[in-house]
Motif scaffolding. Sequence first.
Motif, PDB file in Angstrom:
ATOM      1  N   ARG A   1     -66.184 -28.803  30.989  1.00  0.00           N
ATOM      2  CA  ARG A   1     -65.427 -29.978  30.569  1.00  0.00           C
ATOM      3  C   ARG A   1     -65.745 -30.335  29.117  1.00  0.00           C
ATOM      4  NH1 ARG A   1     -63.651 -33.886  34.787  1.00  0.00           N
ATOM      5  NH2 ARG A   1     -63.546 -32.627  36.665  1.00  0.00           N
ATOM      6  N   GLU A   2     -64.777 -30.943  28.466  1.00  0.00           N
ATOM      7  CA  GLU A   2     -64.992 -31.530  27.150  1.00  0.00           C
ATOM      8  C   GLU A   2     -65.837 -32.786  27.343  1.00  0.00           C
ATOM      9  OE1 GLU A   2     -63.979 -30.238  24.229  1.00  0.00           O
ATOM     10  OE2 GLU A   2     -63.114 -28.536  25.316  1.00  0.00           O
TER      11      GLU A   2
ATOM     12  N   GLN B   1     -64.281 -35.783  28.897  1.00  0.00           N
ATOM     13  CA  GLN B   1     -63.896 -35.668  30.299  1.00  0.00           C
ATOM     14  C   GLN B   1     -65.096 -35.471  31.223  1.00  0.00           C
ATOM     15  OE1 GLN B   1     -61.363 -32.252  29.907  1.00  0.00           O
ATOM     16  NE2 GLN B   1     -59.522 -33.524  29.735  1.00  0.00           N
ATOM     17  N   SER B   2     -66.289 -35.703  30.714  1.00  0.00           N
ATOM     18  CA  SER B   2     -67.486 -35.462  31.522  1.00  0.00           C
ATOM     19  C   SER B   2     -67.561 -36.446  32.683  1.00  0.00           C
ATOM     20  CB  SER B   2     -68.743 -35.582  30.654  1.00  0.00           C
ATOM     21  OG  SER B   2     -68.943 -36.926  30.279  1.00  0.00           O
TER      22      SER B   2
END
Length: 150
Positions: A13-14, A17-18
């Motif tokens: 994930r970026e 977006q964690s």
Amino acid sequence: MHNEDIPLYDGPRELAQSLSAFARISAAESHWNQEGLRADSEYRDLGLAAVTNGRIGAKHIRALKPFTEPTGWHWHDMTGHYLYVLRGSVTFHFAGIEGDVTLNAGDGLSQPAGVPHNVMWRSDDLEVIEINEPAVYGTWDLDVPPAPWK
């Protein structure tokens, strides 16, 4: 080590977006307070509640005054309760478990969540890390000790 199983979620994930936020908790910026369960101890929030939306709480707890008597039987309405001893030692009694449960520096305990317990003794230099699920929970005292301590 690589896991060959199916991941729990699509990843990687970026950062935006964690599943939990990035946070660095500095000892210099994290202040001690006496806003915990025991007046003989002080507490330092380690920031997990903020980065997990309250799913997990973590505190650094240290003794301030000598321990004069057991805490009394009580329970917490949490789904997970973990303790790691940094310094000193602590002795518990747990409902359903016979005998003393003593932890020393370097010891950890998955304290059975929701189970009545009584802190029987702790050293004057006790320091622990406590992790709980959820971050905010209630504590209830019992009037009568549970088995096998009746």
